[in-house]
Design a protein around this motif. Structure first.
Motif, PDB file in Angstrom:
ATOM      1  N   ILE A 156      16.500  -1.594   1.561  1.00  0.00           N
ATOM      2  CA  ILE A 156      16.236  -3.001   1.285  1.00  0.00           C
ATOM      3  C   ILE A 156      16.378  -3.811   2.566  1.00  0.00           C
ATOM      4  CG2 ILE A 156      18.659  -3.470   0.627  1.00  0.00           C
ATOM      5  CD1 ILE A 156      17.456  -5.424  -1.504  1.00  0.00           C
ATOM      6  N   ARG A 157      15.497  -4.789   2.706  1.00  0.00           N
ATOM      7  CA  ARG A 157      15.567  -5.719   3.837  1.00  0.00           C
ATOM      8  C   ARG A 157      15.298  -7.115   3.309  1.00  0.00           C
ATOM      9  NH1 ARG A 157      11.896  -3.722   6.842  1.00  0.00           N
ATOM     10  NH2 ARG A 157      10.231  -5.306   6.816  1.00  0.00           N
ATOM     11  N   VAL A 158      16.213  -8.033   3.578  1.00  0.00           N
ATOM     12  CA  VAL A 158      16.130  -9.413   3.094  1.00  0.00           C
ATOM     13  C   VAL A 158      16.213 -10.369   4.273  1.00  0.00           C
ATOM     14  CG1 VAL A 158      17.248 -11.183   1.668  1.00  0.00           C
ATOM     15  CG2 VAL A 158      17.185  -8.803   0.878  1.00  0.00           C
ATOM     16  N   ALA A 159      15.347 -11.356   4.296  1.00  0.00           N
ATOM     17  CA  ALA A 159      15.405 -12.384   5.338  1.00  0.00           C
ATOM     18  C   ALA A 159      15.110 -13.743   4.707  1.00  0.00           C
ATOM     19  CB  ALA A 159      14.414 -12.097   6.453  1.00  0.00           C
ATOM     20  N   VAL A 160      15.944 -14.724   5.018  1.00  0.00           N
ATOM     21  CA  VAL A 160      15.745 -16.098   4.563  1.00  0.00           C
ATOM     22  C   VAL A 160      15.539 -16.956   5.804  1.00  0.00           C
ATOM     23  CG1 VAL A 160      16.712 -18.059   3.306  1.00  0.00           C
ATOM     24  CG2 VAL A 160      17.229 -15.718   2.548  1.00  0.00           C
ATOM     25  N   THR A 161      14.420 -17.661   5.844  1.00  0.00           N
ATOM     26  CA  THR A 161      14.109 -18.495   7.006  1.00  0.00           C
ATOM     27  C   THR A 161      13.785 -19.920   6.558  1.00  0.00           C
ATOM     28  OG1 THR A 161      11.762 -17.892   6.936  1.00  0.00           O
ATOM     29  CG2 THR A 161      13.194 -16.537   8.306  1.00  0.00           C
ATOM     30  N   ASN A 162      13.922 -20.841   7.485  1.00  0.00           N
ATOM     31  CA  ASN A 162      13.551 -22.232   7.264  1.00  0.00           C
ATOM     32  C   ASN A 162      12.403 -22.570   8.202  1.00  0.00           C
ATOM     33  OD1 ASN A 162      13.949 -25.247   8.370  1.00  0.00           O
ATOM     34  ND2 ASN A 162      14.575 -25.173   6.214  1.00  0.00           N
ATOM     35  N   ARG A 163      11.439 -23.300   7.691  1.00  0.00           N
ATOM     36  CA  ARG A 163      10.239 -23.583   8.479  1.00  0.00           C
ATOM     37  C   ARG A 163      10.527 -24.326   9.774  1.00  0.00           C
ATOM     38  NH1 ARG A 163       5.016 -24.779   4.692  1.00  0.00           N
ATOM     39  NH2 ARG A 163       5.101 -22.815   3.526  1.00  0.00           N
ATOM     40  N   ARG A 164      11.575 -25.137   9.765  1.00  0.00           N
ATOM     41  CA  ARG A 164      11.894 -25.913  10.967  1.00  0.00           C
ATOM     42  C   ARG A 164      12.974 -25.241  11.812  1.00  0.00           C
ATOM     43  NH1 ARG A 164      13.852 -32.271  11.222  1.00  0.00           N
ATOM     44  NH2 ARG A 164      14.152 -32.362  13.481  1.00  0.00           N
ATOM     45  N   PRO A 213       0.799  -1.230   0.000  1.00  0.00           N
ATOM     46  CA  PRO A 213       0.000   0.000   0.000  1.00  0.00           C
ATOM     47  C   PRO A 213       0.832   1.281   0.000  1.00  0.00           C
ATOM     48  CG  PRO A 213      -0.962  -1.591   1.504  1.00  0.00           C
ATOM     49  CD  PRO A 213       0.351  -2.167   1.049  1.00  0.00           C
ATOM     50  N   ASP A 214       2.055   1.233   0.568  1.00  0.00           N
ATOM     51  CA  ASP A 214       2.901   2.429   0.612  1.00  0.00           C
ATOM     52  C   ASP A 214       3.775   2.585  -0.625  1.00  0.00           C
ATOM     53  OD1 ASP A 214       4.701   0.388   1.013  1.00  0.00           O
ATOM     54  OD2 ASP A 214       5.576   1.209   2.851  1.00  0.00           O
ATOM     55  N   GLY A 215       3.582   1.726  -1.638  1.00  0.00           N
ATOM     56  CA  GLY A 215       4.366   1.818  -2.860  1.00  0.00           C
ATOM     57  C   GLY A 215       5.656   1.032  -2.833  1.00  0.00           C
ATOM     58  N   SER A 216       5.941   0.342  -1.736  1.00  0.00           N
ATOM     59  CA  SER A 216       7.147  -0.483  -1.663  1.00  0.00           C
ATOM     60  C   SER A 216       6.905  -1.810  -2.380  1.00  0.00           C
ATOM     61  CB  SER A 216       7.552  -0.726  -0.209  1.00  0.00           C
ATOM     62  OG  SER A 216       6.522  -1.388   0.495  1.00  0.00           O
ATOM     63  N   LEU A 217       7.981  -2.534  -2.608  1.00  0.00           N
ATOM     64  CA  LEU A 217       7.921  -3.811  -3.329  1.00  0.00           C
ATOM     65  C   LEU A 217       8.158  -4.956  -2.359  1.00  0.00           C
ATOM     66  CD1 LEU A 217       7.874  -5.457  -6.008  1.00  0.00           C
ATOM     67  CD2 LEU A 217      10.354  -5.100  -6.119  1.00  0.00           C
ATOM     68  N   LEU A 218       7.296  -5.942  -2.426  1.00  0.00           N
ATOM     69  CA  LEU A 218       7.449  -7.155  -1.622  1.00  0.00           C
ATOM     70  C   LEU A 218       7.697  -8.325  -2.567  1.00  0.00           C
ATOM     71  CD1 LEU A 218       7.260  -8.825   1.019  1.00  0.00           C
ATOM     72  CD2 LEU A 218       4.780  -8.912   0.649  1.00  0.00           C
ATOM     73  N   GLY A 264      19.764  -2.469   4.693  1.00  0.00           N
ATOM     74  CA  GLY A 264      20.543  -1.251   4.559  1.00  0.00           C
ATOM     75  C   GLY A 264      19.971  -0.362   3.474  1.00  0.00           C
ATOM     76  N   THR A 265      20.786   0.582   3.008  1.00  0.00           N
ATOM     77  CA  THR A 265      20.319   1.542   2.012  1.00  0.00           C
ATOM     78  C   THR A 265      21.366   1.715   0.922  1.00  0.00           C
ATOM     79  OG1 THR A 265      21.256   3.472   3.158  1.00  0.00           O
ATOM     80  CG2 THR A 265      19.015   2.808   3.772  1.00  0.00           C
ATOM     81  N   ASP A 301      12.833 -19.990   2.828  1.00  0.00           N
ATOM     82  CA  ASP A 301      11.824 -19.067   2.317  1.00  0.00           C
ATOM     83  C   ASP A 301      12.384 -17.652   2.412  1.00  0.00           C
ATOM     84  OD1 ASP A 301       9.872 -21.081   1.892  1.00  0.00           O
ATOM     85  OD2 ASP A 301       9.401 -21.059   4.041  1.00  0.00           O
ATOM     86  N   ALA A 302      12.470 -16.984   1.264  1.00  0.00           N
ATOM     87  CA  ALA A 302      13.038 -15.639   1.227  1.00  0.00           C
ATOM     88  C   ALA A 302      11.937 -14.595   1.145  1.00  0.00           C
ATOM     89  CB  ALA A 302      13.987 -15.492   0.041  1.00  0.00           C
ATOM     90  N   GLU A 303      12.145 -13.501   1.864  1.00  0.00           N
ATOM     91  CA  GLU A 303      11.257 -12.351   1.774  1.00  0.00           C
ATOM     92  C   GLU A 303      12.115 -11.100   1.604  1.00  0.00           C
ATOM     93  OE1 GLU A 303       7.493 -11.764   4.146  1.00  0.00           O
ATOM     94  OE2 GLU A 303       8.691 -10.143   5.012  1.00  0.00           O
ATOM     95  N   VAL A 304      11.841 -10.351   0.561  1.00  0.00           N
ATOM     96  CA  VAL A 304      12.589  -9.135   0.245  1.00  0.00           C
ATOM     97  C   VAL A 304      11.622  -7.970   0.240  1.00  0.00           C
ATOM     98  CG1 VAL A 304      14.050  -7.965  -1.445  1.00  0.00           C
ATOM     99  CG2 VAL A 304      14.184 -10.457  -1.199  1.00  0.00           C
ATOM    100  N   ARG A 305      11.978  -6.903   0.944  1.00  0.00           N
ATOM    101  CA  ARG A 305      11.197  -5.672   0.918  1.00  0.00           C
ATOM    102  C   ARG A 305      12.117  -4.540   0.472  1.00  0.00           C
ATOM    103  NH1 ARG A 305       6.212  -5.899   3.504  1.00  0.00           N
ATOM    104  NH2 ARG A 305       5.833  -7.864   4.630  1.00  0.00           N
ATOM    105  N   GLU A 306      11.683  -3.839  -0.582  1.00  0.00           N
ATOM    106  CA  GLU A 306      12.476  -2.721  -1.091  1.00  0.00           C
ATOM    107  C   GLU A 306      11.567  -1.505  -1.197  1.00  0.00           C
ATOM    108  OE1 GLU A 306      15.336  -1.616  -4.885  1.00  0.00           O
ATOM    109  OE2 GLU A 306      15.341  -3.663  -4.083  1.00  0.00           O
ATOM    110  N   SER A 307      12.071  -0.372  -0.716  1.00  0.00           N
ATOM    111  CA  SER A 307      11.295   0.860  -0.727  1.00  0.00           C
ATOM    112  C   SER A 307      12.214   2.021  -1.099  1.00  0.00           C
ATOM    113  CB  SER A 307      10.652   1.105   0.652  1.00  0.00           C
ATOM    114  OG  SER A 307      11.648   1.203   1.657  1.00  0.00           O
ATOM    115  N   PHE A 308      11.611   3.197  -1.302  1.00  0.00           N
ATOM    116  CA  PHE A 308      12.396   4.386  -1.615  1.00  0.00           C
ATOM    117  C   PHE A 308      12.055   5.466  -0.612  1.00  0.00           C
ATOM    118  CE2 PHE A 308      13.388   8.395  -3.747  1.00  0.00           C
ATOM    119  CZ  PHE A 308      14.677   8.127  -4.185  1.00  0.00           C
ATOM    120  N   ASP A 309      13.113   6.082  -0.047  1.00  0.00           N
ATOM    121  CA  ASP A 309      12.962   7.155   0.939  1.00  0.00           C
ATOM    122  C   ASP A 309      13.121   8.492   0.220  1.00  0.00           C
ATOM    123  OD1 ASP A 309      13.248   9.046   2.975  1.00  0.00           O
ATOM    124  OD2 ASP A 309      14.271   7.648   4.304  1.00  0.00           O
TER     125      ASP A 309
END
Length: 226
Positions: A182-190, A137-142, A199-200, A166-174
């Motif tokens: 940018i914020r990146v996180a890779v997690t494993n279900r177990r 909703p704020d124009g960032s990319l998921l 960072g920026t 499972d990777a999740e990437v969020r990128e936005s512009f200030d």
């Protein structure tokens, strides 16, 4: 023809922040490549037992088995046509860590069959991951990862979610700083959190044809299977 990211997102692409639309319009049609330079506030990894997996992946420039703060960072998004005639965009991230730089390589193509962006990880494209992109909703990319597949010679197998990440990437512009975040996180279900960074950076756009694909940016091996 639009960029591979616009094709995957459809009308949702127009809901991105204008600066994100330009950044993810890099491609053969726009004629632009994007080079970002900045700093990662933090690079982290999970508990000690994930280190061997990160170290193994690092041999093919997949993930980074190191931690750090305020790490100089470069990302190179350069479009080219691969050996199979597909429009491809590099996502090569270099972290200037103490003791030597570390790279996290990916090359991306649009997969009409899978209705997504297909992310080939590493120097040999052995690991292929479906990526689903959406505008927030704020124009960032998921960006969220989907199915992972391992390819080597005749082998083509789905990576079980139990051992995959499972990777999740969020990128936005200030707008205030003129920087991408940018914020990146890779997690494993177990096993929980495995690896991530945040960072920026600032981006500059160059003529893709004139800039070209520098030596060492393309993968050593290209995978035909989508």
């Amino acid at each position: 023809m639009t960029s591979i990211f616009a094709r995957a997102m459809g009308d949702d692409f127009d809901r991105l922040h204008p600066q994100l639309r330009r950044r993810f319009s890099v491609g053969l049609e726009s004629g632009e490549a994007c080079v970002g330079r900045g700093s990662m506030d933090r690079i982290w990894h999970g508990r000690a037992f994930v280190k061997p997996f990160l170290a193994l992946g690092a041999t093919r420039n997949i993930l980074v088995p190191r931690t750090g703060r305020d790490v100089p960072f470069t990302i190179e998004n350069v479009p080219y046509t691969d050996a199979f005639g597909r429009e491809t965009v590099t996502f090569v991230r270099t972290f200037a860590l103490p003791g030597g730089p570390r790279r996290f390589d990916a090359t991306m193509v649009h997969s009409p069959e899978r209705s997504c962006v297909l992310d080939y990880l590493g120097t040999h494209q052995h690991l292929a991951t479906d990526l689903r992109l959406s505008a927030e909703p704020d124009g960032s990319l998921l960006i969220r990862s989907g199915e992972h597949r391992f390819r080597e010679g005749p082998l083509d197998v789905r990576v079980p979610r139990l051992i995959g990440g499972d990777a999740e990437v969020r990128e936005s512009f200030d707008d205030a700083t003129g920087r991408f975040r940018i914020r990146v996180a890779v997690t494993n279900r177990r096993f929980g959190p495995m690896f991530g960074y945040e960072g920026t950076f600032r981006a500059r756009y160059v003529d893709a044809l004139r800039h070209g694909v520098r030596a060492g940016l393309r993968p050593v091996r290209e995978e035909a299977r989508a």
